[in-house]
Scaffold this active site. Structure first.
Site, PDB file in Angstrom:
ATOM      1  N   GLU A  21      81.476   0.812  48.714  1.00 23.55           N
ATOM      2  CA  GLU A  21      80.178   0.056  49.000  1.00 23.55           C
ATOM      3  C   GLU A  21      80.080  -0.609  49.946  1.00 23.55           C
ATOM      4  OE1 GLU A  21      84.563  -1.649  47.909  1.00 23.55           O
ATOM      5  OE2 GLU A  21      83.415   0.319  47.044  1.00 23.55           O
TER       6      GLU A  21
ATOM      7  N   ASP B 241      54.557   5.471  77.786  1.00 18.55           N
ATOM      8  CA  ASP B 241      53.782   4.047  78.464  1.00 18.55           C
ATOM      9  C   ASP B 241      53.144   3.950  77.992  1.00 18.55           C
ATOM     10  OD1 ASP B 241      52.954   5.703  80.285  1.00 18.55           O
ATOM     11  OD2 ASP B 241      53.448   3.887  81.961  1.00 18.55           O
TER      12      ASP B 241
ATOM     13  N   ASN C 154      91.330  -2.468  47.937  1.00 14.73           N
ATOM     14  CA  ASN C 154      90.250  -2.296  48.349  1.00 14.73           C
ATOM     15  C   ASN C 154      89.298  -3.442  49.587  1.00 14.73           C
ATOM     16  OD1 ASN C 154      89.364  -0.745  46.939  1.00 14.73           O
ATOM     17  ND2 ASN C 154      88.464  -1.497  44.789  1.00 14.73           N
TER      18      ASN C 154
ATOM     19  N   ASP D 278      49.675   7.404  73.933  1.00 15.62           N
ATOM     20  CA  ASP D 278      51.094   7.266  73.551  1.00 15.62           C
ATOM     21  C   ASP D 278      51.798   7.461  71.975  1.00 15.62           C
ATOM     22  OD1 ASP D 278      51.832   8.863  76.073  1.00 15.62           O
ATOM     23  OD2 ASP D 278      52.558   7.669  76.778  1.00 15.62           O
TER      24      ASP D 278
ATOM     25  N   ASN E   8      92.027   9.311  45.294  1.00 20.13           N
ATOM     26  CA  ASN E   8      92.571   7.928  44.387  1.00 20.13           C
ATOM     27  C   ASN E   8      91.705   8.042  42.694  1.00 20.13           C
ATOM     28  OD1 ASN E   8      93.779   6.483  46.671  1.00 20.13           O
ATOM     29  ND2 ASN E   8      92.049   5.347  46.793  1.00 20.13           N
TER      30      ASN E   8
ATOM     31  N   ASP F 201      56.557  11.603  78.551  1.00 23.27           N
ATOM     32  CA  ASP F 201      54.816  11.660  79.728  1.00 23.27           C
ATOM     33  C   ASP F 201      55.039  11.644  80.939  1.00 23.27           C
ATOM     34  OD1 ASP F 201      52.222  11.169  80.249  1.00 23.27           O
ATOM     35  OD2 ASP F 201      52.685   9.042  80.116  1.00 23.27           O
TER      36      ASP F 201
END
Length: 907
Positions: free
Chosen positions: A325, A636, A730, A640, A704, A367
């Site tokens: 969890e 840049d 836990n 791009d 377990n 680039d």
């Protein structure tokens, strides 16, 4: 004239299984128009050189709409909120949380406080992870909005034979547009007439130098519209000259217009998204399968309504116990910790998930201009005809650049900067300017006339080699002025060719050979009988850190590929300088005719891609991803943006265009590219610590669950641990895992890319998890049959049994972390960090206090609740538990070694 706008272009994100019909259709249309004569082009658009008629406007407006970039309607907050919580892991956790409360109610049982605490913890994990995702998603679509805002103002349009300024949004296909220096191109256009027209279109092609545009037809072998010299594109700008053009396309139908369209599309799932999703499903299906199995086995033992209801309650507990969890919290904590660490190294992490993708990346596409290079022109060489460095050449180039009037271009600035760095700008005081002959695009050179105290009047000319050589009759060679023979011309050409091959732009420098006439109005006619003295060579140099960064990435298993719009000669030279192999270069003109399957097969064998259109960059990224690689893209420019979006991780720099930074996942604030290697290492460390938690927790929980199943089947209904004890166990374990982001990672781990492997998690769980079950079952048998604890439903001995397993489980669960956190021998070859050690020791101490201090309800190992007398067998159990833990650690180490040998993997 328009005085506005952008630095941008279009990118179309092609999917690997199908070429984009938009791009192909648009490219074909533009090519057809470029190959037509002016009259044929005008006729195909139903217009004339006088422009559209007023009575045609409304009809065309109805057909084409306005010249505006449309953007996707932003999602409402409640849609984003729903999306943030709709991942499978949050859904299954929500179901488990609800059932943990509803099942006791349905069975008419009292809801235990531990049920409410479990419900609260799981709910908190869901809310924290969901809201973090919600706030991140709320920042989407900003790029397209910024893009839309960049286009406004007016442009000169000819209608009914009269030019007038109108709003750019009013432009229609067939309109006649007047362009002048400083204007931005408002639509995709065909040039009808031009005078010295140079267009800056680096946003589309990556070439930093302006490109000359003409009205002449293009050759039939041109296959890309971006290579057409008679086409101009929305978003580019007029560097110099004037032109008249006709509008071909507007709005979304332009190259530029498709940027917003690409940016508003929902991004494909990244490697991180796919990985965490697949891991979630592995956990979910395992949990469901095991819960159903336990439900059937236990229900069949007591085939009654109450028996089946008890079986449902127990199987639900198994589901809760198997579920990690804390996974959303641990993942977020790991990512946030590394984001903070990178921020101290001048790196902004915009999307937390990108950190893991950084580490998983095995191909980095980048680039060239502005990323690998400085994005500025410098003077690299100043040489004479012997090919030697010569400050005299630099001196005359400086005189020309310094004394020319008007706006100094990038070449002039580079010359002046180099002269200052060499200290030869001081003698300028000995010269006075007399006149100049301005630059024009016909002769491609410019001259200044200066008067020096020692040299007298001199005419200094710089320009393109082909033009300079035509006005020279002599040259300076080995310190002497000699006639310019054919041999010397060939030698000069050889020098220029070599410099060009090295990716440099060459400018020739010459001076007058004969004395200049006095009181003479100088003109182009005086540029004759000159003496060639040498050349200056300029280039956009690589960043100093580029080569070191690329070497570091390669050592870490990351392939580096260059995707640029610049030409192949310059690109090859830069790649050679930074250490990228350049034996094969693939051009955009080659790619345009390739099918997606052909590109997929070719793309991994090539490291340099040049003269690419923006949509081809995105297509290459997608092709690499289809070969099962995790791809990063660094750029840049606005061109791009879509390539970044197509990649698993987009990287930009602080000096980049706003759209590029908005589309990026990570932004580098400094020019030092070695941060890329550091980011890769940090990403891999993050992933390692996340996987430690997932694998150790799931395997431990799996073991377990087998132990609980054995107890339910063979211990006559004995509950091996109280719900409160399970909750404390836990919580203490989860506390110890809060420190996992600060754990040490073995250097060998981050030398290679690391990606999600759900099957590996499943194998790990099946192989390592049952080891703990062997020792749990041994504990059960000894406590139940040898010590007699838990027999005959005696409450005192039952509590001893439960506390005994609580203590043993606490020790084994903590100690196994030391074993499983590393593939090496724990403590000897690899040790955890101080923070992890401290957390684990605190957990052991806390658990020991709980079981050793009399009177605590959760654990009375030395005294029973009824008599408060010490059970004589309790000390023996303490000793046994310690020996059991030692045996478990040794067995787990041997199991780990066997697992590594069989599957050749670990975390």
């Amino acid at each position: 004239m328009s005085k506005q706008i952008v630095k941008t272009n279009n990118i179309k994100n092609n999917k690997i299984k199908q070429k984009s019909p938009f791009t192909l259709k648009r490219n074909q249309f533009l090519l057809e128009q470029a190959k037509k004569s002016e009259n044929e082009c005008l006729q195909s658009l139903n217009t004339t050189t006088e422009g559209l008629k007023i009575n045609e406007i409304e009809e065309r407006r109805e057909k084409y709409g306005y010249n505006a970039i449309s953007t996707k309607k932003q999602d409402t907050w409640w849609m984003l909120l729903f999306s943030a919580f709709s991942n499978p892991f949050c859904i299954i956790l929500s179901i488990i949380a609800c059932l943990s409360i509803l099942v006791p109610v349905a069975s008419a049982e009292k809801i235990d406080i531990s049920d409410w605490i479990s419900f609260g913890i799981i709910t908190a994990m869901i809310l924290i992870s969901g809201f973090m995702r919600f706030f991140q998603e709320g920042r989407s679509s900003k790029a397209s909005e910024k893009l839309k805002q960049m286009i406004k103002t007016t442009i000169a349009v000819k209608r009914n034979g009269i030019f007038k300024e109108i709003s750019i949004e009013e432009i229609l296909p067939g309109d006649i547009i007047s362009l002048a220096a400083g204007d931005m191109i408002p639509a995709d256009m065909r040039i009808i007439s031009a005078k010295d027209l140079f267009i800056t279109q680096s946003s589309l092609t990556g070439e930093s130098e302006p490109v000359e545009k003409l009205s002449t037809l293009i050759a039939n072998n041109v296959t890309s519209a971006l290579e057409c010299s008679n086409l101009c594109f929305m978003g580019t700008s007029v560097s110099s000259g004037t032109a008249i053009g006709v509008v071909l396309s507007i709005g979304n139908e332009t190259y530029f217009g498709s940027i917003a369209k690409a940016l508003t599309k929902k991004r494909e799932k990244t490697a991180f998204d796919k990985g965490i999703l697949s891991v979630s499903w592995i956990i979910i299906w395992t949990m469901i399968a095991l819960s159903i199995t336990i439900f059937i086995i236990i229900g069949a033992q007591n085939n009654s309504q109450s028996g089946w209801l008890n079986a449902l309650t127990y199987s639900l507990a198994v589901a809760v116990g198997l579920t990690p969890e804390m996974l959303p919290m641990i993942v977020t904590l790991n990512l946030a910790k590394e984001a903070f660490k990178l921020s101290k190294q001048k790196t902004i992490v915009k999307k937390l998930n990108s950190i893991q993708s950084f580490g998983a990346m095995d191909v980095l596409c980048t680039d060239k201009t502005g990323t690998l290079t400085e994005d500025k022109i410098i003077l690299e060489r100043n040489i004479n005809l012997e090919g030697d460095e010569d400050l005299k050449v630099l001196k005359y180039a400086y005189l020309n650049s310094f004394y020319q009037t008007g706006l100094k271009n990038l070449i002039d600035i580079a010359v002046i900067d180099k002269a200052k760095s060499k200290g030869i700008d001081k003698p300028i005081s000995g010269f006075t300017k007399i006149d100049e002959i301005p630059f024009d695009f016909q002769r491609k050179r410019m001259s200044v006339i200066v008067n020096g105290k020692e040299t007298g009047e001199q005419l200094v000319t710089k320009g393109a080699f082909e033009e300079i050589i035509q006005i020279c009759s002599h040259c300076e060679y080995k310190g002497q002025v000699v006639p310019l023979s054919k041999e010397l011309i060939e030698q000069a050409k050889s020098i220029v060719s070599q410099l060009n091959a090295d990716g440099m732009r060459v400018i020739a420098i010459c001076i007058n050979k004969n004395s200049l006439p006095k009181d003479h109005p100088f003109s182009i006619a005086d540029e004759k009988d000159m003496c060639l003295i040498g050349f200056i060579a300029l280039l956009d140099p690589p960043k100093p850190s580029a080569k070191l960064a690329i070497q570091g990435l390669v050592k870490k298993g990351v392939m580096v590929k260059v995707l640029t719009g610049d030409n192949e000669t310059v690109t090859k030279y830069v790649c050679d300088m930074v250490g990228i192999e350049s034996n094969t270069i693939l051009l955009g003109s080659d790619i345009i005719n390739m099918s997606d399957e052909e590109l997929k097969n070719k793309v991994m064998d090539v490291n340099i891609f040049a003269k690419l259109s923006p949509d081809q960059k995105a297509r290459i990224i997608t092709a690499i991803k289809s070969n099962k690689h995790i791809v990063g893209f660094m750029g840049d420019g606005i061109n791009d943006a879509a390539a970044m979006k197509a990649s698993d991780i987009g990287i930009s720099v602080d000096t980049a265009a706003d759209i590029a930074k908005e589309s990026a996942d990570i932004v580098l604030l400094e020019k030092d590219l070695t941060i890329l290697e550091k980011g890769v290492v940090e990403g891999r460390k993050t992933f390692c610590n996340i996987m430690k938690y997932i694998k150790i927790t799931i395997s431990s929980n799996f073991g377990n669950m087998f132990s609980l199943l054995f107890a339910a089947m063979f211990l006559n209904g004995l509950e091996p641990m109280l719900p409160t004890q399970i909750l404390i166990l836990n919580m203490t374990y989860d506390f110890s895992q809060y420190m996992s982001p600060w754990d040490n990672v073995d250097p060998e781990y981050y030398m290679q890319p690391r990606a999600w492997n759900p099957k590996s998690i499943f194998k790990f769980m099946l192989c390592i998890g049952p080891i703990s079950s062997i020792f749990d079952i041994s504990s059960f048998l000894i406590m139940y049959y040898s010590f007699g604890w838990g027999q005959n439903n005696n409450p005192d001995t039952t509590l001893l049994f439960q506390t005994g397993w609580f203590f043993e489980s606490l020790l084994t669960q903590v100690m196994v972390i030391y074993v499983l956190r590393t593939p090496k021998i724990p403590f000897i070859q690899s040790s955890p960090s101080f923070k992890v050690n401290s957390a684990l020791i605190m957990v052991i101490l806390a658990g020991t206090i709980l079981v050793l201090v009399p009177g605590l309800e959760t654990a009375n190992l030395f005294s029973s609740l009824a008599s408060r007398n010490v059970d004589p067998m309790a000390p023996f159990w303490i000793l046994y538990a310690i020996l059991l833990v030692i045996a478990y650690v040794i067995t787990s180490q041997l199991g780990k070694v066997a697992y590594k040998k069989i599957f050749r993997e670990w975390i």
